[in-house]
Design a protein around this motif. Structure first.
Motif, PDB file in Angstrom:
ATOM      1  N   SER A 200       0.818  -1.222   0.000  1.00 40.86           N
ATOM      2  CA  SER A 200       0.000   0.000   0.000  1.00 40.86           C
ATOM      3  C   SER A 200       0.844   1.260   0.000  1.00 40.86           C
ATOM      4  CB  SER A 200      -0.933  -0.005   1.211  1.00 40.86           C
ATOM      5  OG  SER A 200      -0.178  -0.088   2.417  1.00 40.86           O
ATOM      6  N   GLN A 201       2.043   1.238   0.602  1.00 45.83           N
ATOM      7  CA  GLN A 201       2.857   2.451   0.666  1.00 45.83           C
ATOM      8  C   GLN A 201       3.522   2.793  -0.659  1.00 45.83           C
ATOM      9  OE1 GLN A 201       3.347  -0.380   2.253  1.00 45.83           O
ATOM     10  NE2 GLN A 201       5.533  -0.891   2.563  1.00 45.83           N
ATOM     11  N   TYR A 202       3.402   1.895  -1.651  1.00 41.58           N
ATOM     12  CA  TYR A 202       4.041   2.149  -2.935  1.00 41.58           C
ATOM     13  C   TYR A 202       3.016   2.339  -4.059  1.00 41.58           C
ATOM     14  CZ  TYR A 202       8.029   0.374  -0.334  1.00 41.58           C
ATOM     15  OH  TYR A 202       8.995   0.183   0.626  1.00 41.58           O
ATOM     16  N   GLY A 207       5.684   7.338  -2.272  1.00 39.52           N
ATOM     17  CA  GLY A 207       6.319   6.080  -1.888  1.00 39.52           C
ATOM     18  C   GLY A 207       7.364   5.634  -2.889  1.00 39.52           C
ATOM     19  N   ASP A 210      10.564   7.560  -2.438  1.00 42.29           N
ATOM     20  CA  ASP A 210      11.341   7.072  -1.306  1.00 42.29           C
ATOM     21  C   ASP A 210      12.180   5.862  -1.711  1.00 42.29           C
ATOM     22  OD1 ASP A 210      10.281   9.057   0.254  1.00 42.29           O
ATOM     23  OD2 ASP A 210       8.695   7.788   1.115  1.00 42.29           O
ATOM     24  N   ASN A 296      -0.042  11.357  -2.731  1.00 50.21           N
ATOM     25  CA  ASN A 296       0.247  10.476  -1.608  1.00 50.21           C
ATOM     26  C   ASN A 296      -0.997   9.676  -1.259  1.00 50.21           C
ATOM     27  OD1 ASN A 296      -1.404  12.283  -0.145  1.00 50.21           O
ATOM     28  ND2 ASN A 296       0.382  13.576   0.308  1.00 50.21           N
ATOM     29  N   ASP A 297      -0.992   9.033  -0.104  1.00 51.13           N
ATOM     30  CA  ASP A 297      -2.102   8.175   0.260  1.00 51.13           C
ATOM     31  C   ASP A 297      -3.345   8.947   0.680  1.00 51.13           C
ATOM     32  OD1 ASP A 297      -1.027   9.207   2.508  1.00 51.13           O
ATOM     33  OD2 ASP A 297      -0.966   7.323   3.624  1.00 51.13           O
ATOM     34  N   SER A 918      -7.778   0.949   1.443  1.00 52.58           N
ATOM     35  CA  SER A 918      -7.171   1.793   0.421  1.00 52.58           C
ATOM     36  C   SER A 918      -7.782   3.185   0.463  1.00 52.58           C
ATOM     37  CB  SER A 918      -7.378   1.158  -0.955  1.00 52.58           C
ATOM     38  OG  SER A 918      -6.965   2.027  -1.951  1.00 52.58           O
TER      39      SER A 918
END
Length: 980
Positions: A200-202, A207, A210, A296-297, A918
């Motif tokens: 989920s962080q990518y 993400g 990073d 971002n998320d 999500s």
């Protein structure tokens, strides 16, 4: 002895440590391949132009090597480019980066629509791939992967090759590659990550940044800026039903018999389902600097309506059902059936039962003589009464594949002027129709000559269309057998004798594998004989046949004119097989002509009555009597169809080249020669072989100027050398020939017998054989249909394909029995054209090309639609703000709001994403008119020094693609190896 044998027993094993191992041999083979392909040393090239990966030409070459018993294939992929000039090479210095490293930073070819996956991931113009040769082999273990990478690294170092070298690992469907590229003091490693479940962080840009920054491990602070290219792909799967213009055929009306001549005269066309299954919209931000946008998320600035670049591609439906393709396919299947007509329909339709079946031996007379039957009895229903009466005896009426309505409709289509002919009268109709419809002289019409088919207004062509329609809609092979049975039964019985005789006078039946053509010849020959006979009997005086008894040159001019007028048609033929003469039957005539005591080889007496004269032959005189030489009335040679010519050629070829074979072959071919000799003798009493040769083959009579005894120059002639050969066929034929005019000779062409043979052949044809004969007509009709449909759309690519189809068909159909595989290729090409035209119409309807009132916008939309058909991906002018972009936006909005199945599935997916935690729905707040992107592609680039702060700044690149079931990272990371 013991001392001598003692050293031999002491044998030491010697190990040669210089022998190459399997690994070393494998590295050596890699180096050898690179040397053979001239990939060693520094590579140079021009900067990549925009779009060159798509428009340029890619080539590849392969070789095979092995590691022990494991085989690998080595493939070199490269973009074909013009060699760089000398100035470019001189600019390359020691500090110049290898060409692949320069390509990493090029932004002109991001996201190519059609290219090798490594080209899309890394932007390379040239690379080499080493992969297991067998499809089911895979390099899975980590030790083997490292061993291959070590081999690649050593081979690159030994050869100085600067082309990237990749090794494919894991299963092939995963498309996992690792590799390396080396240059002077630099090295670039290609690494890859492939996951099924996306962390989920990518799933967003922050993400991925990073990951990229962590991987390059740049020691500088602050970090150099990262340039980004982002593409979001949206898929429109459900197209509105009203956007598909194709109307399906009214099968109920066709089966019910409510079919007019128009339907039977035209093949159907178009797709029964939408040939475009999906539309893929790619929204691209090509050049973004880090910090310009937020993704971002929680929130995203990536609004597809604000994207500076839009591009569209369409996904075609797999094998869409098309009407014309179905018709061709089903008719071609009929060509492979094995059943006969009797096996399909029961007992033979031509079985003789009392007075119901006409004798086939009188078929030709029935085809040519006027019908005395009253008009009211010749309705279309009565035309097939005799055939249907026999069918009902062995099968119920309801079991007949074709009902009365359908059959009558077909017959009216095949013979549209039958009813009018019966009303106006046979002779009047025949005379007025002869010149009413001249055949059109255009390219489409004349295709039949290339395809060995028939013109589009001919009976054979119409019959082929009817059988194709019957095969698809009305009972398949049974319907075809039924219609053919009715057609042939009518030929042999009552109704077609009227129509075929009319057509033979007006339009001429065109070839059904040459047989209907031969039947035409028989009809015309018999009519010519009958008309000539009736005219001669009415016009000639009782003594006209033998003239006034004058001899040779005293023959009256009136009699000559009379022979010119009707002698050719009447005197060349006898009335039937039983009425021809091998010699004159009239005893008085025989005595008058002095033939009762004629002997073989004797010169014909000059006091015979001349018969069968056409006209004098210029200034030529007979050599011995010195009278004018007359051209005789001769029989016309027998017409030969293509199959008869092939059969005769085969028979003559089998006779061989021996003397006996040559003699027999000459005798077989001398029937026409003997007939002409007899006609010549009858027209020129007292003639000799030299006279005949001077008229028939002047080259075989050689004349030269000589000086006689008195010193005068005279012309002397003699036969050629080939005519003086012993046992010459011409000499033998001349000695055998009797002075018999053409009208008393045996016919060279027996039209009655040939017509009976044709009708019998057609009667015993299987439906498969019939379909084979008519297949060129069906292909001809299909090509005309696609040409007409393409003219409405004006698609350049389709025009080229149609020309290829015509060229291919002309070559394939030229042979009597084309191969099934080649016929299938032609049908497949026609089906592909139909699908392309159907796609064009679908896209035109969906984008409202015809409804657009602004002419400039209409032309732009038309170009856009044509580009979608011909190109893998098309840029949208004006992105979301242009005419095409506005239409695409509306399509997505309608799809989102529609309550169809696709919308339900989309809601279920969104609900599942919501339950899984999500944040995609919240991030899509501003673009709710679009569904969540199906694919997210990101390219990150920068140039940083690695591995130390004082290292050379080198290009770094990472490609990321995210779909619902796939996550891939492909990185190319460079390092300075000067001090490391």
């Amino acid at each position: 002895m013991a001392a001598d044998s003692e050293p031999e027993s002491e044998v030491f094993e010697i190990t040669d440590f210089t022998t190459a191992s399997e690994w070393e041999r494998f590295i050596s083979k890699i180096e050898e391949v690179l040397n053979d392909w001239k990939l060693i040393g520094i590579t140079s090239g021009k900067p990549l132009e925009k779009g060159i990966f798509t428009t340029g030409t890619w080539e590849e070459k392969s070789d095979e090597i092995s590691f022990a018993d494991f085989k690998f294939s080595v493939t070199h992929h490269y973009l074909v480019q013009e060699p760089s000039d000398k100035d470019g090479k001189e600019e390359l210095g020691e500090d110049a980066l290898p060409l692949p490293m320069q390509d990493l930073l090029c932004m002109n070819n991001d996201f190519p629509p059609r290219a090798h996956c490594l080209v899309r991931w890394y932007g390379l113009r040239e690379f080499v791939v080493i992969a297991p040769a067998a499809n089911n082999d895979a390099v899975v273990s980590e030790s083997k992967c490292n061993l291959l990478l070590s081999s690649v690294s050593i081979a690159l170092g030994n050869t100085g090759c600067q082309v990237p070298l990749f090794v494919q690992i894991h299963q092939k469907w995963r498309r996992m590659y690792v590799g390396e590229c080396q240059g002077p003091g630099v090295r670039m490693d290609f690494e890859m990550v492939h996951l099924r479940k996306v962390p989920s962080q990518y799933t967003h840009l922050s993400g991925l940044l990073d990951i990229f920054k962590t991987k390059i491990g740049c020691p500088l602070t602050p970090l150099p800026p990262v340039s980004m290219a982002i593409r979001l792909t949206y898929v429109l799967q459900d197209w509105q039903q009203y956007f598909w213009p194709q109307q399906p055929p009214d099968i109920d009306a066709l089966v019910g018999g409510e079919v007019g001549g128009l339907e039977f005269g035209k093949l159907p066309f178009g797709a029964c389902e939408d040939p475009i299954s999906e539309l893929h919209l790619a929204t691209t931000w090509p050049h973004l600097a880090e910090g310009i946008i937020v993704d971002n998320d929680v929130y995203s600035d990536l609004d597809p309506l604000q994207a500076p670049q839009w591009s569209v591609r369409v996904r075609k439906a797999d094998n869409p059902q098309c009407l014309l393709g179905d018709f061709l396919t089903e008719f071609f299947k009929l060509c492979r059936r094995k059943e006969s007509t009797d096996e399909i329909l029961g007992r033979s339709a031509f079985e003789e039962e009392g007075k119901e079946v006409a004798d086939i031996t009188h078929a030709l007379s029935k085809l040519t003589e006027p019908a005395p039957v009253p008009i009211h009895k010749l309705s279309v229903t009565n035309m097939v009464h005799s055939a249907k009466k026999k069918i009902r005896k062995h099968r119920g009426v309801d079991e007949s594949p074709l009902n009365n309505d359908v059959l009558n409709t077909i017959l009216l289509f095949l013979f549209p002027d039958a009813a009018e002919k019966l009303i106006d009268g046979y002779e009047n109709r025949a005379s007025t129709s002869a010149g009413s419809n001249p055949p059109p002289e255009n390219e489409d019409y004349n295709l039949f000559s290339q395809f060995k088919s028939a013109p589009s207004d001919s009976l054979t062509y119409k019959l082929a269309l009817c059988l194709c329609m019957i095969n698809f809609y009305h009972g398949g092979v049974k319907g075809v057998a039924h219609l053919w049975q009715e057609f042939i039964d009518g030929c042999c019985c009552s109704f077609v004798k009227e129509n075929i005789s009319m057509y033979s006078r007006c339009y001429t039946l065109y070839l059904l594998s040459c047989f209907l053509n031969m039947l035409n010849c028989c009809i015309e020959r018999k009519k010519a004989r009958d008309e000539g006979k009736r005219g001669s009997m009415a016009d000639r005086s009782p003594s006209g046949a033998s003239g006034d008894g004058a001899k040779g040159g005293d023959h009256s001019g009136d009699n000559t004119d009379k022979e010119k007028e009707f002698g050719k048609s009447w005197e060349s033929w006898s009335d039937s097989e039983e009425e021809f003469f091998e010699c004159l039957s009239d005893t008085e005539d025989l005595k008058g002509n002095g033939q009762e005591n004629g002997k073989k080889g004797a010169k014909e007496p000059a006091n015979l009555k001349p018969e069968g004269r056409l006209h004098p032959h210029g200034k030529l005189m007979l050599l011995h009597p010195g009278e004018p030489l007359y051209v005789p009335i001769t029989q016309e040679p027998a017409p030969m169809t293509e199959d008869l010519l092939e059969e005769q050629s085969e028979v003559l070829a089998k006779l061989g080249t021996s003397a006996e074979g040559a003699h027999l072959r000459a005798r077989m071919q001398s029937a026409c020669l003997l007939s002409d000799m007899e006609s010549f003798k009858a027209a020129n009493p007292g003639c000799c072989l030299e006279d005949f040769v001077r008229w028939y083959s002047p080259r075989d009579y050689i004349e030269e100027e000589v000086v006689d005894e008195k010193g005068n120059k005279v012309i002397k002639g003699e036969l050629s050398a080939r005519m003086k050969i012993p046992s010459n066929m011409w000499v033998e034929a001349w000695e055998t020939a009797k002075p018999v005019p053409a009208r008393r000779q045996k016919r060279l062409f027996d039209d009655t017998r040939e017509a009976e043979k044709v009708l019998h052949y057609l009667a015993v044809q299987k439906p498969a054989d019939l379909a084979r004969h008519l297949l060129p007509c069906i292909i001809h009709a299909a090509v005309l249909k696609v040409k007409d449909e393409e003219a409405l759309e004006d698609i350049s690519s389709v025009k080229k394909i149609i020309k290829q189809i015509i060229s291919h068909s002309s070559k394939v159909l030229r042979f009597p029995s084309p191969e099934d595989k080649k016929l299938e290729e032609i049908i497949a090409q026609i089906m592909s054209v139909e699908a392309i035209i159907a796609r064009a119409r679908s896209l035109k309807a969906k984008f409202g090309v015809e409804k657009c009132e602004n002419e400039e916008e209409k032309e732009g939309l038309q170009r856009f639609v044509n580009s979608l058909l011909e190109q893998p991906e098309v840029s949208v002018v004006g992105a979301g703000r242009g005419p095409a972009g506005s239409i695409i936006h509306k399509l997505f909005v309608n799809a989102q709001r529609a309550g169809d199945r696709a919308a339900v599935v989309a809601l279920m997916i969104l609900e599942e994403l919501r339950r899984s935690g999500s944040q995609e729905e919240r991030r899509q707040g501003v673009q709710s008119e679009f569904p969540p992107p199906t694919g997210r592609e990101v390219i990150l680039r920068t140039s940083v020094p690695r591995p130390a702060p004082y290292s050379k700044a080198l290009p770094q690149r990472m490609y990321s693609v995210l779909t619902r079931e796939d996550f891939r990272l492909a990185g190319a990371f460079s390092a300075d190896t000067t001090f490391f």
